[in-house]
Each structure stands twice: as C-alpha cells, then as structure tokens.
Design a protein around this motif. Structure first.
Motif, PDB file in Angstrom:
ATOM      1  N   TYR B  37      64.384  19.570  40.795  1.00 48.91           N
ATOM      2  CA  TYR B  37      63.189  19.155  41.526  1.00 48.91           C
ATOM      3  C   TYR B  37      63.377  17.720  42.006  1.00 48.91           C
ATOM      4  O   TYR B  37      63.977  16.893  41.332  1.00 48.91           O
ATOM      5  CB  TYR B  37      61.941  19.217  40.636  1.00 48.91           C
ATOM      6  N   GLN B  39      61.193  14.326  43.163  1.00 51.74           N
ATOM      7  CA  GLN B  39      59.863  13.717  43.084  1.00 51.74           C
ATOM      8  C   GLN B  39      59.877  12.386  43.835  1.00 51.74           C
ATOM      9  O   GLN B  39      60.348  11.379  43.309  1.00 51.74           O
ATOM     10  CB  GLN B  39      59.423  13.505  41.635  1.00 51.74           C
ATOM     11  N   SER B  42      55.303   9.817  46.263  1.00 54.10           N
ATOM     12  CA  SER B  42      54.012  10.518  46.362  1.00 54.10           C
ATOM     13  C   SER B  42      53.692  11.320  45.102  1.00 54.10           C
ATOM     14  O   SER B  42      52.568  11.795  44.924  1.00 54.10           O
ATOM     15  CB  SER B  42      54.014  11.463  47.567  1.00 54.10           C
ATOM     16  N   ARG B  43      54.673  11.472  44.234  1.00 55.39           N
ATOM     17  CA  ARG B  43      54.552  12.128  42.922  1.00 55.39           C
ATOM     18  C   ARG B  43      54.613  13.655  42.976  1.00 55.39           C
ATOM     19  O   ARG B  43      54.692  14.300  41.942  1.00 55.39           O
ATOM     20  CB  ARG B  43      53.268  11.715  42.180  1.00 55.39           C
ATOM     21  N   GLN B  44      54.583  14.244  44.153  1.00 55.28           N
ATOM     22  CA  GLN B  44      54.579  15.701  44.228  1.00 55.28           C
ATOM     23  C   GLN B  44      55.982  16.248  43.989  1.00 55.28           C
ATOM     24  O   GLN B  44      56.919  15.910  44.693  1.00 55.28           O
ATOM     25  CB  GLN B  44      54.069  16.160  45.580  1.00 55.28           C
ATOM     26  N   MET B  45      56.110  17.108  43.006  1.00 61.24           N
ATOM     27  CA  MET B  45      57.396  17.731  42.692  1.00 61.24           C
ATOM     28  C   MET B  45      57.743  18.754  43.761  1.00 61.24           C
ATOM     29  O   MET B  45      56.936  19.634  44.067  1.00 61.24           O
ATOM     30  CB  MET B  45      57.320  18.460  41.347  1.00 61.24           C
TER      31      MET B  45
END
Lengths: 114, 119
Positions: B37, B39, B42-45
C-alpha cells in the motif's frame, strides 16, 4: 459516495473527553474495518463488521473503545474518557464482502488528545 | 500470530531510476495474501499491488512489480522509472485466507518505508 468518507478529518480533545469518529463506507460494501495508526507506525486492526454484526473486536485496546454499525452502512467509533495514548490517526476501510481482497480506505481522522 | 517487518525506515531514489523496498513476514499458514500500500500525506491508503501466496508468478502493475520468495518469506517491491508522485510511505501488509472466529480479512501491516524521490 465514490469513496470511503471519514469525519471529522481532525479532532482535538481534552483528556477525559468523549469523542465519536464517523465512517461512511462505499455504498453496498458489506465489510468494514477500523484501524489505529500511531505516529510513525503502520495501521493496527481494531475491529471488523460484516453488515451490522461486529464479528471481531479483538483489536480494541480497552473498554473505553466502542464501535457500532447499526444499519449496516455508516459506522461510528467512540472513545470514552480519552487519554494521551489515544492520539493517532483512525482509518476506516470497506470492501464488497469477506471474500474480496481489495479494501478501500478513507483519509482517516487524526485525533490529538491534549 | 503473523508479523510483517520492513527493515528500511527511509529510502531515496533519483527520478527515473529503480528502487526496491524490502519486506519480510512470518506465518505458519500456507496460503495467504500479501499487499503493498502507498500512503501519501493525504493519509489515504492506496493499493499498489497484491500477491496470492499460491501463485508462483510475481505480480506486476505497470511500473510496480514484486519479488515474492515464499520459502524465504520475503516480498519486496520494485518501482521502475520512479516519478515524483511516487514519494510516499509504503506499507507491506499480510492477510490470512483462513477465517479465525469471525475475522474476515483484516490486514497486518509493517511499520512502513518512507520513499523520497529526488528530481
């Protein structure tokens, strides 16, 4: 919506305050996961829902943490009497079903306890 | 219990070059999934690539490929022709195929590798 939506994006809480974090998964997604990501760490599993049923809550760190998904869509993670060690990013993910390997993540809620 | 280890906290690569991120894991299961993944800030995986353990062929997705060594329990990610947009945290993750007591597919993550791309 098109993706997993989490709110608020940022939350500052005073120690001892209760907080509620919301997750709106992709429409129709059966599986929903909550993860906690401490600073500089990878996400750690908290709890899992299949529709409205909470099938696994083994990752919840204490009885101050509570999660629900009453109608099988939106989920809320509640933390009571917050403590400084609860400061983290809380990520929500959903997938179409238990057999689907692709989990879609929201942007998380950054919780800071002061 | 399964564990995932990423031994490189930070890596750096020149734009257009190739970089390899390392991941090892521990499990007693014979069939499972492995993921990488990305990341961004923006922190969105974002899912980069996935591998099923019973498939011997290494997965590829455009500029991203893996080197899956099941016996060695190693799962490295190779990024070719690195681009500035590849700069992010990269997490290796494991998922069991077995349903333990109602759990269905939670991911076990490593601590991540921060990738910087130099122009």
């Amino acid at each position: 919506g098109a993706g997993v939506s989490q709110s608020p994006r940022y939350k500052v809480a005073k120690r001892g305050q209760d907080v509620a974090l919301r997750c709106d998964p992709i429409s129709g997604h059966v599986s929903l996961f909550w993860y906690q990501q401490a600073l500089g760490q990878g996400p750690e599993f908290l709890t899992y829902f299949q529709n409205e049923a909470q099938l696994d809550k083994s990752g919840l760190p204490s009885d101050r943490f509570f999660a629900e998904r009453p109608e099988g869509s939106v989920s809320t993670l509640k933390i009571q009497r917050t403590q400084q060690e609860d400061s983290a990013v809380y990520l929500c993910a959903s997938s179409r079903g238990p057999q689907n390997t692709e989990a879609f993540f929201g942007q998380g809620t950054r919780l800071t306890v002061v | 219990a399964q564990t995932v280890t990423q031994s490189q906290p930070e890596m750096s690569v020149q734009e257009a070059e190739t970089v390899t991120l390392s991941c090892t894991y521990d499990t007693s299961e014979s069939d499972y999934y492995l993921f990488w993944y990305k990341q961004p800030p923006s922190r969105q995986m974002i899912l980069v690539i996935r591998q099923e353990a019973y498939k011997q062929q290494n997965a590829t997705e455009n500029r991203f490929s893996v080197n899956f060594q099941k016996a060695a329990k190693s799962f490295s990610l190779k990024i070719s022709d690195s681009q500035l947009g590849d700069a992010a945290m990269y997490f290796c993750a494991y998922r069991s195929k077995v349903n333990y007591g109602g759990s269905q597919g939670n991911l076990i993550f490593g601590k991540g590798t921060k990738l910087s791309v130099k122009p």
